[in-house]
Design an enzyme around this catalytic site. Structure first.
Site, PDB file in Angstrom:
ATOM      1  N   GLN A  21       0.809  -1.219   0.000  1.00  0.00           N
ATOM      2  CA  GLN A  21       0.000   0.000   0.000  1.00  0.00           C
ATOM      3  C   GLN A  21       0.846   1.275   0.000  1.00  0.00           C
ATOM      4  OE1 GLN A  21      -2.623  -1.859   3.289  1.00  0.00           O
ATOM      5  NE2 GLN A  21      -4.009  -0.453   2.255  1.00  0.00           N
ATOM      6  N   HIS A 115       1.045  -9.413   4.401  1.00  0.00           N
ATOM      7  CA  HIS A 115      -0.122  -8.519   4.461  1.00  0.00           C
ATOM      8  C   HIS A 115      -0.796  -8.539   3.091  1.00  0.00           C
ATOM      9  CE1 HIS A 115      -2.052  -4.895   6.561  1.00  0.00           C
ATOM     10  NE2 HIS A 115      -2.707  -5.031   5.419  1.00  0.00           N
ATOM     11  N   ASN A 159      -1.898 -11.362   7.953  1.00  0.00           N
ATOM     12  CA  ASN A 159      -2.849 -10.285   8.185  1.00  0.00           C
ATOM     13  C   ASN A 159      -4.227 -10.657   7.650  1.00  0.00           C
ATOM     14  OD1 ASN A 159      -3.382  -7.303   8.811  1.00  0.00           O
ATOM     15  ND2 ASN A 159      -4.086  -7.474   6.697  1.00  0.00           N
ATOM     16  N   GLU A 160      -5.194 -10.658   8.537  1.00  0.00           N
ATOM     17  CA  GLU A 160      -6.608 -10.851   8.189  1.00  0.00           C
ATOM     18  C   GLU A 160      -6.892 -12.081   7.322  1.00  0.00           C
ATOM     19  OE1 GLU A 160      -8.295  -7.133   6.802  1.00  0.00           O
ATOM     20  OE2 GLU A 160      -8.124  -6.251   8.806  1.00  0.00           O
TER      21      GLU A 160
HETATM   22  C1  BGC Z   1      -6.316  -4.080   5.998  1.00  0.00           C
HETATM   23  C2  BGC Z   1      -5.649  -2.829   5.473  1.00  0.00           C
HETATM   24  C3  BGC Z   1      -6.696  -1.922   4.865  1.00  0.00           C
HETATM   25  C4  BGC Z   1      -7.648  -1.507   5.972  1.00  0.00           C
HETATM   26  C5  BGC Z   1      -8.698  -0.495   5.575  1.00  0.00           C
HETATM   27  C6  BGC Z   1      -7.647  -3.856   6.646  1.00  0.00           C
HETATM   28  O1  BGC Z   1      -8.543  -4.749   6.075  1.00  0.00           O
HETATM   29  O2  BGC Z   1      -5.449  -4.837   6.782  1.00  0.00           O
HETATM   30  O3  BGC Z   1      -4.661  -3.210   4.569  1.00  0.00           O
HETATM   31  O4  BGC Z   1      -6.168  -0.842   4.194  1.00  0.00           O
HETATM   32  O5  BGC Z   1      -8.276  -2.644   6.504  1.00  0.00           O
HETATM   33  O6  BGC Z   1      -9.626  -1.019   4.706  1.00  0.00           O
END
Ligand code: BGC
Length: 423
Positions: A21, A115, A159-160
């Site tokens: 990002q 990520h 991440n997520e």
């Molecule tokens: C993510 C980020 C994203 C943020 C805002 C999360 O889902 O880890 O990468 O930019 O939310 O949407």
């Protein structure tokens, strides 16, 4: 009691970014490939992003100068292993310099190993549904630990991993294997990669049984590698946990979604040193799906209700279900109006203080995000940053919210008056 006692010593006050990002020109990643395909679902390509790859020194100095004590960022697997089995020492050295800059400026580096983005070769090899991916991820984690492990402050593996299941419920992604051939971007990806559409399985969009198992196995394999080298290092994964509410008649649906999207992953976190909580608001489900914010309700740039109270609820949920320490690894608001962001952050941080006052073990609050940046499929439109960036000149300008949260970091939460805490 004052709130300065509410936040423990060594509480992490930070801001976060993710490599793809902010770095720019992440050309070997699957995301770069997807952004530039015919039929892409990305509003625009990431391009130079905010050139953090070259400007990390000034960026880290700026974050520290604002008062923060921690910086969360991610390593880009596609730079470190651009072809399978071929590791770049230059890329590893780059991240070593980034880590050194954090330490020089007194920032605890919270390092995310993955990520969302993966090397393009991984996508061609079946991505996050392929049985060999946990082993591949562990091999990469091993190289990272050998080269950088001594400088990492907190380690986040994935991440997520649960995001695709949330997106599916929101009706904006999460395509199961059998439907992929009909979606232009996955069909185009399959053709370019020379694989079946059903095998196109990028991390953030894949919903399937194997998808869950592969991610969990990858997390465990990386965790074992990290712990073998640094047993005392805190290791966990970070989850997208929205505060799930039920509308009239939606209780059963909301309960099912809470189980699938939040609790299942929180239970899988048991045995980790912490779980990272990433909450942006709440999501209301009726019997037939998501119920959008009513007219007149203030919304963020994505059209979602502004609901900073969601963070406190998800921290409590995480502590209850996972039973391990919590770090807020992301929380923030997409808005052009920084006054709105400041008030959002204030309520969210008060929610953290309220959890701490009840004895919940929260180790840090890391806001999303340090800089306005590439918001995935939405491109550069949404502004989550505490620092704005003029992408023509790459000039950075901290917003009032950055000064406020940095000030909180400097006085360890003392500025938050006790009477402001929710009852
Ligand atoms: C993510 C980020 C994203 C943020 C805002 C999360 O889902 O880890 O990468 O930019 O939310 O949407």
């Amino acid at each position: 009691m004052t709130t300065s006692q509410t936040f423990p010593n060594h509480f992490l006050w930070g801001v976060a970014t993710a490599a793809h990002q902010v770095e720019g020109n992440n050309v070997n990643s699957d995301c770069w490939f997807l952004e530039n395909l015919p039929g892409t679902i990305f509003a625009e390509p990431s391009g130079d992003a905010i050139d953090h790859y070259h400007r990390y020194r000034e960026d880290i100095a700026l974050i520290a100068g604002l008062g923060f004590t921690s910086y969360r960022f991610s390593l880009e697997w596609a730079r470190i292993e651009p072809e399978e089995g071929e590791f770049s020492t230059a890329a590893l050295n780059h991240y070593r310099r980034v880590l050194e800059a954090c330490h020089e400026h007194g920032l605890t580096p919270v390092v995310t190993f993955h990520h969302f983005t993966s090397p393009r070769w991984l996508l061609a090899a079946g991505g996050w549904e392929d049985a060999a991916t946990p082993e591949r991820f562990a091999r990469y984690a091993e190289r990272v630990m050998d080269h950088l492990g001594d400088l990492i402050g907190v380690a986040c593996t994935l991440n997520e991993p649960n995001l695709p299941w949330l997106l599916k419920e929101l009706g904006i992604g999460g395509v199961p294997a059998e439907g992929r051939g009909e979606v232009p971007i996955w069909a185009a990806a399959a053709e370019r990669l020379g694989i079946e559409a059903a095998r196109v399985a990028p991390f953030q969009f894949t919903v399937s049984g194997p998808g869950f198992d592969v991610k969990l196995a990858a997390h465990h394999a990386a965790r074992d590698v990290i712990k073998a080298r640094r047993p005392e290092l805190m290791v966990g994964w970070t989850l997208a946990n929205t505060d799930i509410h039920a509308a009239e008649g939606g209780q059963a649906n909301a309960d099912r979604i809470r189980r699938e999207v939040n609790e299942r992953f929180l239970e899988a976190s048991q045995g980790d040193d912490f779980v990272g909580i990433q909450t942006y608001g709440r999501t209301v489900f009726g019997p037939n799906g998501v119920v959008h914010a009513a007219d007149g309700v203030p919304t963020n740039q994505m059209g979602e209700e502004i609901y900073p109270e969601g963070l406190e609820a998800t921290i409590r949920e995480a502590a209850r279900v996972a039973g391990i320490p919590v770090i807020v690894t992301e929380n923030g608001l997409a808005t052009e109006d920084d006054t709105q962001r400041l008030s959002y952050l204030r309520t969210a941080v008060a929610g953290v203080a309220s959890c701490l006052a009840d004895g919940i073990d929260v180790r840090g609050y890391i806001a999303w995000t340090a800089f306005d940046n590439f918001e995935w499929v939405f491109g550069y439109g949404p502004k989550f940053g505490l620092i704005s960036v003029d992408r023509a000149t790459q000039e950075r300008t901290p917003k009032p919210s950055a000064h406020w949260l940095g000030g909180m970091a400097q006085n360890n939460g003392a500025e938050l008056e006790l009477e402001e805490l929710p009852a």
